[in-house]
Every structure is written in structure tokens, then in C-alpha cells.
Scaffold this active site. Structure first.
Site, short mmCIF file in Angstrom:
data_model
loop_
_atom_site.label_atom_id
_atom_site.label_comp_id
_atom_site.label_asym_id
_atom_site.label_seq_id
_atom_site.Cartn_x
_atom_site.Cartn_y
_atom_site.Cartn_z
N LYS A 157 65.81 -89.72 41.51
CA LYS A 157 65.50 -88.69 42.50
C LYS A 157 63.99 -88.46 42.39
CE LYS A 157 67.40 -84.28 44.05
NZ LYS A 157 67.57 -84.62 45.46
C1 LIG Z 1 69.31 -88.79 49.06
C2 LIG Z 1 70.36 -87.91 48.48
N1 LIG Z 1 71.62 -88.34 48.38
C3 LIG Z 1 72.60 -87.58 47.86
C4 LIG Z 1 72.35 -86.31 47.41
C5 LIG Z 1 73.45 -85.48 46.82
O1 LIG Z 1 73.25 -85.34 45.44
P1 LIG Z 1 73.76 -84.05 44.65
O2 LIG Z 1 75.21 -83.93 44.94
O3 LIG Z 1 73.51 -84.39 43.21
O4 LIG Z 1 72.97 -82.90 45.12
C6 LIG Z 1 71.05 -85.81 47.49
C7 LIG Z 1 70.74 -84.46 47.01
O5 LIG Z 1 70.25 -84.29 45.93
C8 LIG Z 1 70.03 -86.62 48.01
O6 LIG Z 1 68.78 -86.17 48.12
#
Ligand SMILES: Cc1ncc(COP(=O)(O)O)c(C=O)c1O
Length: 308
Positions: A157
Site C-alpha cells: 500500500k
Molecule cells: C487499492 C485498494 N484495494 C483494496 C483496498 C481494501 O483494503 P482494506 O480492506 O484493507 O481496506 C484498499 C483500501 O485500503 C485499496 O486502496
């Protein structure tokens, strides 16, 4: 945006307006930061951070993949976050930790630049709107493909990687939709601009696998477990674009949007949120808000500061 008065910056609590960095901060130029999006909810036992340790572990993993060591331990970041929430007075909030390459040499090699850290909290409602969360949102398949592991790191991330999501989001909004669904480099369904995706067909739930270039979403894992605990068959497999339009139900998961149904894709109606979406949404909501004792281990209660 209702913000806290303080931000935790490199080990100190500073006033919101004083949380500043130099304009030659490496991350500002090259996107060399990693971050998390976390939420804390009001529960009967007090404010609780949802799956805090999982988010901190992912932050550490994202940093590792970009050759950074966290400048503070996960426990220090966790405690700072608790204190920030307690001092903000918020009962529920969004939490944004960021770790980045700071001011230093200005070339592409970031290895000599300091690694800095901050945590901010603010009150943030339903990311795709209350109405969207209840009745579903409209999305289009983006003309931008999701980043793939031959050029970036879908598992991380990382700040710079989000230019991909930003372009897809702008494109969807400008063309009259609320969200973008990105395909992976193979043309399979990958995820939303900031959400993972689930497709229900004939009572079986499908979601793209980690090898499809998804972010390994924490709420994805949460909803997978809830779905299995409810007795549904859940399959991680490649999903074809047409399966979205032909699905019985489609829903998105993420910290920002929680669980938001998709009611339309590319101007084709999927329909109002279906029974499986509703059931998982209800249990998920119970888990977030501490009403599901079987998932109590996901809650990290914010200690109440002693009055002494
Ligand atoms: C590109 C992306 N995909 C999926 C998610 C979902 O991840 P999470 O459930 O850990 O927030 C996020 C959010 O963080 C994201 O930015």
C-alpha cells in the site's frame, strides 16, 4: 472533514496546523511512502480500532517491500494511535498512518533519506455515501488496468502506486459513475479503485485471488471469513469482466467503504443489494461495532486515560 487537534509526527504530538514537512521531501516528488487506512468504531466497551494489528503488519510489509524500516515499532505506533484517538475525543474515526522518505538527497536513490512517520485521525462517514452503502453504487470498468507486479508491487500500500487508483477514480466520476472497477494485466476483474470485489452467482461467492494483483484487503479477509462462517461457499478465482454484469449480486469491501453493494456496472443493472450481500453486510457491521462476540478478537480497545 472534522479533524483532531493533534497529529502524531515522528514521535511527538503536534498541533494539526504545525504538522509540516519540507517541500523537498522525497515522497512528495517520487511517491516513496507507505500508508494504511484504518477505522475505529464506537462499541459498548468503548472506542475500538478494527483489526489494528493486521493493519500495522501490512504497513510494516509495505515498508519492507520498499526497502524501509519502520522508524518506530508497531507497538509505539499502536500506542500513539490510541493516545491520539483518546485525546481527539472522537468515538469513531478514520486513522491514517504514513511512513515516508523525508528530506535528503534528491536523486531517485532514496536509501540515504530519513524514514519518517505520522498518524492522523479524523471523523469520516461512509466513503461512497450512506445511500450507496444501503442501496448500492454505479460503477464502470476503467480504461486503466490495475498495476501489476511486473512494474510495481500490488501487495504494497504505497503512495506512488495510488496514481493508478486516482486516474481510475477521476475517469469514473467524470463519466458519471461513483466508482471504477479495474481489470488486471490479464484482463480479469481485479478490484475497485480502493476496494476489493466479490461476485455472487447461484449462491456461490467468488473473489479474485492474490495473484490477480489485488491489494490483500483486510476487510476482504474479514468478509471471506464471515461468508464461510455463515456457511457460504467462497471461491478465490479469476473473474471475467462479463461475470460482473451477469452476477446475481456484487459487492465491494474496504476500510473506507466498509461493505458497499454494486447495483450497476457499465450501465447494465445488477439489481438492488441481494440477500447474501445483505446478510454479510449485517454481520460485518456487527463485527465492526462490537456486536458480534465471535469476532471480538478483531477489536483493539482504546484505553481510557486515567484522570489522575
Ligand atoms: C487499492 C485498494 N484495494 C483494496 C483496498 C481494501 O483494503 P482494506 O480492506 O484493507 O481496506 C484498499 C483500501 O485500503 C485499496 O486502496
Amino acid at each position: 472533514m472534522n479533524t483532531a487537534d493533534l497529529i502524531w509526527l515522528n514521535g511527538e504530538f503536534v498541533a494539526w496546523e504545525d504538522a509540516k514537512v519540507h517541500v523537498l521531501t522525497h515522497a512528495l516528488h517520487y511517491g516513496t511512502g507507505v500508508f494504511e487506512g484504518i477505522r475505529a468504531y464506537e462499541t459498548e466497551g468503548g472506542t475500538a480500532v478494527f483489526r489494528h494489528q493486521d493493519h500495522l503488519n501490512r504497513l510494516e510489509n509495505s515498508a519492507k517491500l520498499y526497502y524501509m524500516d519502520l522508524p518506530f515499532t508497531k507497538e509505539q505506533i499502536r500506542e500513539a494511535t490510541h493516545e491520539l484517538i483518546a485525546r481527539s475525543g472522537f468515538k469513531s474515526c478514520y486513522i491514517r498512518p504514513l511512513v515516508w522518505r523525508g528530506y535528503g538527497p534528491m536523486g531517485l536513490n532514496p536509501l540515504e533519506n530519513p524514514v519518517e512517520a505520522m498518524v492522523a485521525v479524523w471523523e469520516w462517514g461512509a466513503y461512497l455515501g450512506e445511500e450507496g452503502q444501503q442501496n448500492g453504487v454505479r460503477a464502470r470498468v476503467s480504461s486503466y488496468r490495475r498495476i501489476s507486479s511486473d512494474s510495481l508491487i500490488p501487495h504494497a500500500k504505497a503512495s506512488g502506486q495510488y496514481l493508478n487508483s486516482v486516474l481510475a477514480k477521476i475517469e469514473s466520476l467524470k463519466s458519471g459513475y461513483e466508482e471504477a472497477i479495474l481489470l488486471d494485466d490479464q484482463g480479469h476483474v481485479c478490484e475497485g479503485s480502493g476496494e476489493n470485489i466479490f461476485v455472487v452467482k447461484n449462491d456461490v461467492i467468488h473473489t479474485p485471488p492474490q495473484t490477480a494483483g489485488i491489494l490483500d484487503g483486510i476487510n476482504r479477509k474479514t468478509c471471506m471469513q464471515i461468508a464461510r462462517d455463515l456457511g457460504y461457499e467462497l471461491v478465490e478465482r479469476d473473474v471475467a469482466r462479463a461475470e460482473l454484469a451477469l452476477a446475481d449480486e456484487v459487492f465491494l469491501t474496504g476500510t473506507a467503504c466498509e461493505l458497499t453493494p454494486l447495483r450497476e456496472i457499465d450501465d447494465i443493472e445488477i439489481g438492488p443489494p441481494g440477500p447474501i450481500t445483505r446478510e454479510i453486510q449485517r454481520v460485518f457491521d456487527d463485527a465492526l461495532r462490537g456486536r458480534a462476540p465471535q469476532y471480538a478478537e478483531w477489536l483493539d480497545l482504546v484505553p481510557v486515560p486515567s484522570k489522575a
